[in-house]
Design a protein around this motif. Structure first.
Motif, mmCIF file in Angstrom:
data_model
loop_
_atom_site.group_PDB
_atom_site.id
_atom_site.type_symbol
_atom_site.label_atom_id
_atom_site.label_comp_id
_atom_site.label_asym_id
_atom_site.label_seq_id
_atom_site.Cartn_x
_atom_site.Cartn_y
_atom_site.Cartn_z
ATOM 1 N N VAL A 1 70.632 62.597 38.613
ATOM 2 C CA VAL A 1 70.863 61.748 37.437
ATOM 3 C C VAL A 1 69.660 60.840 37.194
ATOM 4 N N ARG A 2 69.171 60.225 38.252
ATOM 5 C CA ARG A 2 68.036 59.312 38.102
ATOM 6 C C ARG A 2 66.782 60.055 37.640
ATOM 7 N N SER A 3 66.632 61.302 38.129
ATOM 8 C CA SER A 3 65.466 62.095 37.696
ATOM 9 C C SER A 3 65.592 62.497 36.238
ATOM 10 N N GLU A 4 66.834 62.751 35.768
ATOM 11 C CA GLU A 4 67.048 63.093 34.355
ATOM 12 C C GLU A 4 66.637 61.930 33.451
ATOM 13 N N PHE A 5 67.003 60.736 33.852
ATOM 14 C CA PHE A 5 66.616 59.566 33.054
ATOM 15 C C PHE A 5 65.108 59.349 33.116
ATOM 16 N N SER A 6 64.530 59.573 34.278
ATOM 17 C CA SER A 6 63.089 59.414 34.417
ATOM 18 C C SER A 6 62.343 60.402 33.515
ATOM 19 N N ARG A 7 62.835 61.632 33.439
ATOM 20 C CA ARG A 7 62.221 62.645 32.564
ATOM 21 C C ARG A 7 62.256 62.200 31.106
ATOM 22 N N ALA A 8 63.313 61.449 30.753
ATOM 23 C CA ALA A 8 63.464 60.991 29.370
ATOM 24 C C ALA A 8 62.761 59.659 29.118
ATOM 25 N N GLN B 1 55.155 85.082 41.866
ATOM 26 C CA GLN B 1 55.282 83.636 42.030
ATOM 27 C C GLN B 1 56.763 83.322 42.237
ATOM 28 N N ARG B 2 57.084 82.640 43.315
ATOM 29 C CA ARG B 2 58.489 82.330 43.620
ATOM 30 C C ARG B 2 58.815 80.905 43.193
ATOM 31 N N VAL B 3 59.939 80.762 42.480
ATOM 32 C CA VAL B 3 60.423 79.450 42.063
ATOM 33 C C VAL B 3 61.843 79.301 42.601
ATOM 34 N N ASP B 4 62.061 78.323 43.463
ATOM 35 C CA ASP B 4 63.386 78.111 44.047
ATOM 36 C C ASP B 4 64.173 77.097 43.220
ATOM 37 N N CYS B 5 65.402 77.453 42.899
ATOM 38 C CA CYS B 5 66.268 76.595 42.081
ATOM 39 C C CYS B 5 67.569 76.309 42.822
ATOM 40 N N LYS B 6 67.462 75.510 43.853
ATOM 41 C CA LYS B 6 68.644 75.129 44.616
ATOM 42 C C LYS B 6 69.235 73.861 44.025
ATOM 43 N N GLY B 7 70.495 73.943 43.658
ATOM 44 C CA GLY B 7 71.148 72.789 43.057
ATOM 45 C C GLY B 7 71.516 71.744 44.091
ATOM 46 N N PRO B 8 71.793 70.528 43.656
ATOM 47 C CA PRO B 8 72.186 69.463 44.583
ATOM 48 C C PRO B 8 73.560 69.748 45.165
ATOM 49 N N GLY B 9 73.663 69.750 46.487
ATOM 50 C CA GLY B 9 74.933 70.039 47.140
ATOM 51 C C GLY B 9 75.708 68.801 47.525
ATOM 52 N N LYS B 10 75.018 67.717 47.792
ATOM 53 C CA LYS B 10 75.658 66.485 48.225
ATOM 54 C C LYS B 10 75.762 65.503 47.057
ATOM 55 N N ALA B 11 76.713 64.588 47.168
ATOM 56 C CA ALA B 11 76.892 63.583 46.121
ATOM 57 C C ALA B 11 75.623 62.758 45.938
ATOM 58 N N SER B 12 74.963 62.437 47.043
ATOM 59 C CA SER B 12 73.732 61.639 46.957
ATOM 60 C C SER B 12 72.637 62.398 46.212
ATOM 61 N N GLU B 13 72.629 63.729 46.368
ATOM 62 C CA GLU B 13 71.634 64.545 45.669
ATOM 63 C C GLU B 13 71.935 64.600 44.174
ATOM 64 N N ARG B 14 73.230 64.585 43.803
ATOM 65 C CA ARG B 14 73.584 64.573 42.384
ATOM 66 C C ARG B 14 73.219 63.237 41.747
ATOM 67 N N VAL B 15 73.375 62.169 42.516
ATOM 68 C CA VAL B 15 72.953 60.853 42.017
ATOM 69 C C VAL B 15 71.440 60.850 41.799
ATOM 70 N N ALA B 16 70.701 61.430 42.739
ATOM 71 C CA ALA B 16 69.238 61.518 42.593
ATOM 72 C C ALA B 16 68.879 62.360 41.377
ATOM 73 N N ILE C 1 68.029 54.127 34.933
ATOM 74 C CA ILE C 1 69.453 53.920 35.151
ATOM 75 C C ILE C 1 69.610 53.302 36.532
ATOM 76 N N THR C 2 70.480 52.323 36.654
ATOM 77 C CA THR C 2 70.662 51.666 37.946
ATOM 78 C C THR C 2 71.368 52.615 38.918
ATOM 79 N N ALA C 3 71.218 52.310 40.208
ATOM 80 C CA ALA C 3 71.813 53.167 41.230
ATOM 81 C C ALA C 3 73.334 53.226 41.098
ATOM 82 N N ASP C 4 73.979 52.081 40.832
ATOM 83 C CA ASP C 4 75.442 52.087 40.710
ATOM 84 C C ASP C 4 75.894 52.803 39.442
ATOM 85 N N ALA C 5 75.069 52.743 38.391
ATOM 86 C CA ALA C 5 75.412 53.453 37.158
ATOM 87 C C ALA C 5 75.294 54.959 37.358
ATOM 88 N N ALA C 6 74.266 55.384 38.092
ATOM 89 C CA ALA C 6 74.100 56.814 38.375
ATOM 90 C C ALA C 6 75.281 57.332 39.193
#
Length: 320
Positions: free
Chosen positions: A135-142, A118-133, A146-151
């Motif tokens: 952050v929002r997913s981390e808050f969603s998991r919890a 079973q293959r699991v790909d773990c590619k990290g966010p490379g772009k700033a917009s992906e890092r913002v996304a 979080i607002t877009a400007d706060a992220a």
């Protein structure tokens, strides 16, 4: 209840996502068998005999999870042993291989896929917009928002190191209530006198050993995870490696990308890089790798391993 895969290959060099993928597989197996025995190994700490022992079928039917990290770094003999195992895996062993995804050790990765892993790909966010996304997913998991400007503000404050971003998200979730906005992020990062992995790492690479040790002990005492502190040390040393001897003609944006920091932090890195030699950087990187293995199971005392790392990194500054 679904049966966990006997073979899994986790591909990617983003350690946080790899660690989470490993933890999810272990949890899945443990749900099926709470008594499962877990072996978390790195190439430097095993030989062929150890690998054969932990992957051999149990006489008593005891289930095991064998996690073999950084499989691209296996010696030729170990890689051959794993390849042979993939052809006939034990029914009571869940083997999890992690692989950085590059060309090194690619044959083993291909063999694992060929064997039906079973293959699991773990590619990290490379772009700033992906890092913002992220952050929002981390808050969603919890279960939070979080607002877009706060992220965006959080990413701008913390930088590109994914573990540090995740840690900042966790701390914000714990220390705030309701929907997090940019004002909350600004208050947290400008008004809270906490010691983070960043502070420890900065003092260490600057050669300020007493302060680095003091902040390390305080950081551990308030519950900062050892793996986050070592991740910060790794990021600081990586930044020093880029800033100490930058290639000619490389744009600032590219240098920042290589150092995995926002462009504005390059000035700080250049100041910190004064006094560092290639030999010192090489030694510091070796210490980081050793400490990573010790924290993840090769050692018994993560706090001691980190203290040793801070001492060795501070001493590496100025080494010729």
């Amino acid at each position: 209840m679904p049966v966990p895969a006997l073979l899994t290959i986790i591909v990617g060099d983003e350690e946080l996502l790899v660690d989470r993928a490993v933890a999810a597989i272990v949890a899945e197996v443990r749900e099926a068998d709470p008594e499962v025995d877990v072996h978390d190994l790195v190439p430097a700490q095993i030989g062929v005999s150890t690998l054969v022992e932990v992957t051999s079928p149990s006489l008593f039917g005891d289930r095991r999870v064998v996690v073999l990290r950084s499989s691209q770094d296996l010696t030729k003999d170990l890689a051959a042993t794993v390849t042979d195992y993939l052809k006939d895996p034990a029914d009571d062993v869940n083997l999890v291989l992690t692989h950085a995804g590059g060309n090194k050790g690619k044959a083993l990765l291909q063999e694992a896929v060929k064997a039906g892993a079973q293959r699991v790909d773990c590619k990290g966010p490379g772009k700033a917009s992906e890092r913002v996304a992220f952050v929002r997913s981390e808050f969603s998991r919890a279960g939070r928002q979080i607002t877009a400007d706060a992220a965006q503000a959080l990413v701008d404050s913390v930088g590109s190191e994914l573990r540090e971003i995740a840690a900042a998200c966790t701390q914000l979730v714990a220390d705030t209530e309701g929907r997090v906005d940019a004002a909350a992020v600004a208050r947290y990062h400008s008004g809270k006198a906490e010691v983070s992995g960043f502070a420890v790492a900065d003092r260490a690479v600057e050669g300020r050993l007493p302060e680095a040790l003091e902040q390390l002990r305080w950081s551990l005492s308030v519950g900062t995870a050892p793996v986050l502190i070592n991740s910060a040390l790794a990021g600081a040393v990586r930044g020093i490696a880029v800033a100490a001897q930058p290639p000619r003609g490389v744009p600032e944006a590219e240098l920042a990308k290589r150092a995995r920091v926002p462009p504005w932090k390059l000035r700080t890195l250049r100041q910190q890089a004064r006094g560092w030699s290639p030999a010192g950087v090489t030694r510091a990187m070796a210490v980081i790798a050793e400490t990573d293995a010790l924290i993840k199971g090769a050692g018994r005392d993560p706090a001691y391993a980190l203290e040793r790392a801070v001492i060795e990194i501070a001493r590496a500054r100025g080494r010729r």
